[in-house]
Write a protein that holds these residues in place. Structure first.
Motif, PDB file in Angstrom:
ATOM      1  N   HIS A 238       0.835  -1.204   0.000  1.00  0.00           N
ATOM      2  CA  HIS A 238       0.000   0.000   0.000  1.00  0.00           C
ATOM      3  C   HIS A 238       0.869   1.253   0.000  1.00  0.00           C
ATOM      4  CE1 HIS A 238      -2.252   3.214   2.200  1.00  0.00           C
ATOM      5  NE2 HIS A 238      -3.097   2.955   1.240  1.00  0.00           N
TER       6      HIS A 238
ATOM      7  N   THR B 241     -12.270  -3.625  -3.932  1.00  0.00           N
ATOM      8  CA  THR B 241     -12.506  -2.457  -3.075  1.00  0.00           C
ATOM      9  C   THR B 241     -11.299  -1.528  -3.064  1.00  0.00           C
ATOM     10  OG1 THR B 241     -13.033  -1.773  -0.799  1.00  0.00           O
ATOM     11  CG2 THR B 241     -11.667  -3.717  -1.065  1.00  0.00           C
TER      12      THR B 241
ATOM     13  N   PHE C 162      -8.490   0.534  -1.154  1.00  0.00           N
ATOM     14  CA  PHE C 162      -7.818   0.271   0.116  1.00  0.00           C
ATOM     15  C   PHE C 162      -8.395   1.156   1.222  1.00  0.00           C
ATOM     16  CE2 PHE C 162      -4.559  -0.362   3.207  1.00  0.00           C
ATOM     17  CZ  PHE C 162      -3.864  -1.503   2.852  1.00  0.00           C
ATOM     18  N   ARG C 163      -8.789   2.363   0.882  1.00  0.00           N
ATOM     19  CA  ARG C 163      -9.272   3.300   1.896  1.00  0.00           C
ATOM     20  C   ARG C 163     -10.574   2.839   2.550  1.00  0.00           C
ATOM     21  NH1 ARG C 163     -10.458   5.950  -2.987  1.00  0.00           N
ATOM     22  NH2 ARG C 163     -12.709   6.181  -3.377  1.00  0.00           N
ATOM     23  N   ASP C 164     -11.341   1.980   1.845  1.00  0.00           N
ATOM     24  CA  ASP C 164     -12.602   1.488   2.414  1.00  0.00           C
ATOM     25  C   ASP C 164     -12.388   0.341   3.395  1.00  0.00           C
ATOM     26  OD1 ASP C 164     -13.882   3.367   0.941  1.00  0.00           O
ATOM     27  OD2 ASP C 164     -14.638   1.984  -0.591  1.00  0.00           O
ATOM     28  N   GLY C 165     -11.183  -0.202   3.436  1.00  0.00           N
ATOM     29  CA  GLY C 165     -10.872  -1.270   4.367  1.00  0.00           C
ATOM     30  C   GLY C 165     -11.328  -2.633   3.864  1.00  0.00           C
TER      31      GLY C 165
ATOM     32  N   THR D 127      -8.976  -6.217  10.292  1.00  0.00           N
ATOM     33  CA  THR D 127      -9.568  -5.237   9.384  1.00  0.00           C
ATOM     34  C   THR D 127      -8.488  -4.222   9.050  1.00  0.00           C
ATOM     35  OG1 THR D 127     -11.821  -5.488  10.217  1.00  0.00           O
ATOM     36  CG2 THR D 127     -11.289  -3.443   9.102  1.00  0.00           C
TER      37      THR D 127
ATOM     38  N   SER E 112      -7.016  -0.949   6.885  1.00  0.00           N
ATOM     39  CA  SER E 112      -7.301   0.281   6.156  1.00  0.00           C
ATOM     40  C   SER E 112      -6.051   1.162   6.220  1.00  0.00           C
ATOM     41  CB  SER E 112      -8.507   1.002   6.771  1.00  0.00           C
ATOM     42  OG  SER E 112      -8.164   1.565   8.026  1.00  0.00           O
TER      43      SER E 112
ATOM     44  N   TRP F 292      -5.627   3.766   7.788  1.00  0.00           N
ATOM     45  CA  TRP F 292      -5.493   4.449   9.067  1.00  0.00           C
ATOM     46  C   TRP F 292      -5.356   3.496  10.255  1.00  0.00           C
ATOM     47  CZ3 TRP F 292      -9.435   5.294   5.505  1.00  0.00           C
ATOM     48  CH2 TRP F 292      -9.238   6.412   4.687  1.00  0.00           C
TER      49      TRP F 292
ATOM     50  N   ARG G 254     -11.046  -7.567  13.260  1.00  0.00           N
ATOM     51  CA  ARG G 254     -12.298  -7.430  12.528  1.00  0.00           C
ATOM     52  C   ARG G 254     -13.460  -7.833  13.441  1.00  0.00           C
ATOM     53  NH1 ARG G 254     -13.257 -12.313   8.182  1.00  0.00           N
ATOM     54  NH2 ARG G 254     -12.718 -14.081   9.520  1.00  0.00           N
TER      55      ARG G 254
END
Length: 453
Positions: free
Chosen positions: A195, A329, A331-334, A341, A343, A345, A350
């Motif tokens: 990432h 998806t 990457f920012r949506d996790g 989980t 993301s 951040w 999970r």
């Protein structure tokens, strides 16, 4: 130097970009061309082509021969048998259909190992059917496991010890599942590294019923690509075709490799090694842990192309993606991977992992049971196991652990007083729970060192 193939059409189907990615030298061999070698690994003989190397020095063509392992049976020695049993004993596990536990097997260890070694070496070994058990997956679903007899677990471990070094040399570097010196945490860290390198889109792939549906021919072709010892190949095939016994009824196994078998993770990696190298040849970055993998891309269009490629390659292996669980998806949506989980951040537990933790604690802290030393010991085992797995340096779980600790203390107080009151916190304070020997998630978690990412 140029490369020619005996069947150019077949080579284009296997590795369309492999030649343009490597500089070919006169001394080129299979071992020095890992991408081409592994792109062909696992295919049947009609699709594998001989690589003919043409020397620019005018020495003419030379065929790069692939060297297989022949005399593996001769490496089965009493020392290997002893190592295999110690590994099986360390992993513990229940008895198989013969009801012989590890302790019973060990009572006559020397004779049992010698008899098993003779069977493995002279080709008379036969695997017993596996004992079928089901474990709860949550939401009313179960996962079938096959429990081999202790004798068969030792035999599988012997074969695993012989095969693992051969295949470790050709496995892809981004395959992390059940390999020496690798772990789930290393797989998650690799995802975070990709990432940071600009891969902002994810194909979160799930193979539909992988362990139950992988064709035996795919596994055997993969093993036979590196092993020429017919006795070892027959033993592996007998592992696969041992069948299962459930409620006294025998069922043959014509597909799959049983979850619960010692050698199953290695066979899974062998079967999926072909997919790994096809993704690599096509230029995709991925991270795989057994049958759980993600492909990371730099654009949404690239994710769709990766999805199509994975689907095509799995079809060749007799498998398919699960349309319900596979998703594309940003990457920012996790997304979920190996219980986390992930993301940009945070990397945390999970929700399904949190619920599994709570379910285990609920089973141990039933109100009508007494809060004794045995309960404290079992609760501590769950807490330590959860904290050790979900609190590596890259995880952000401090606040979640504090919340779960509060919930755990509530469960312990309800168990102690057989009811729940608002004044329970004052009646049994945290320091008293610590004096009882209880450990909490925040006690096991340590903040990452300064500078850790």
């Amino acid at each position: 130097m140029a490369i020619r193939c005996g069947a150019s059409k077949s080579m284009r189907e296997v590795s369309p970009k492999a030649f343009s990615r490597h500089t070919v030298r006169p001394s080129l061999t299979w071992a020095r061309l890992p991408v081409l070698r592994n792109a062909l690994h696992g295919l049947d003989a009609t699709k594998r082509t001989s690589l003919v190397l043409w020397s620019s020095a005018g020495k003419g063509p030379t065929v790069a021969k692939k060297i297989k392992a022949h005399s593996l049976t001769g490496r089965i020695t009493p020392a290997v048998m002893g190592t295999a049993f110690r590994n099986v004993k360390r992993n513990r596990g229940a008895a198989g259909i013969d009801k012989v536990s590890i302790q019973l097997f060990e009572n006559n260890l020397e004779q049992n190992l010698l008899a098993l070694m003779r069977c493995l070496k002279d080709g008379t070994y036969q695997s017993q059917p596996l004992r079928r058990v089901h474990i709860d997956k949550g939401a009313g679903k179960t996962r079938p496991l096959g429990i081999p007899a202790v004798r068969d677990r030792v035999a599988q471990e012997v074969v695993r010890l012989l095969l693992s070094p051969l295949f470790e040399r050709i496995f892809h570097n981004d395959s992390f599942g059940f390999r020496p010196g690798r772990s789930c945490h290393m797989a998650v860290q690799r995802v975070l590294e990709l990432h940071q390198q600009g891969h902002k889109f994810v194909l979160d792939a799930d193979i539909k019923g992988f362990f139950d549906n992988i064709p035996h021919a795919v596994i055997m072709n993969g093993v036979a690509a590196e092993v020429a010892d017919g006795n070892i190949l027959r033993i592996v095939e007998r592992f696969l075709k041992a069948g299962v016994m459930e409620d006294g009824v025998f069922s043959p196994t014509s597909l799959g490799t049983p979850q619960g078998g010692v050698i199953s993770p290695l066979l899974a990696n062998i079967a999926l090694n072909f997919l790994d190298w096809q993704l690599d040849v096509a230029g995709y970055r991925f991270v795989r842990y057994a049958d759980d993998f993600v492909v990371l891309c730099k654009s949404e269009a690239e994710v769709k192309e990766a999805h199509d490629l994975v689907q095509r390659q799995l079809t060749q292996l007799g498998l398919a993606l699960s349309p319900e669980k596979t998703m594309q998806t940003p990457f920012r949506d996790g997304f979920a991977f190996l219980g986390f989980t992930i993301s940009p951040w945070s990397v945390s537990m999970r929700p399904k992992s949190v619920e599994k933790f709570k379910t285990k604690i609920r089973e141990l802290t039933v109100r009508h049971h007494n809060l004794d030393r045995g309960v404290v010991t079992k609760v501590n085992q769950v807490v330590r196991g959860t904290a050790n797995y979900f609190a590596p340096a890259f995880a952000t779980v401090r606040d979640l652990f504090r919340t779960l600790d509060g919930w755990l203390r509530m469960r312990i107080r309800c168990m102690k007083f057989k009811c729940k009151r608002r004044t329970d916190n004052f009646r049994l304070r945290r320091k008293h729970l610590v004096n009882l020997g209880l450990v909490f998630l925040s006690d096991v978690w340590h903040p990452p060192a300064v500078g850790t990412t």
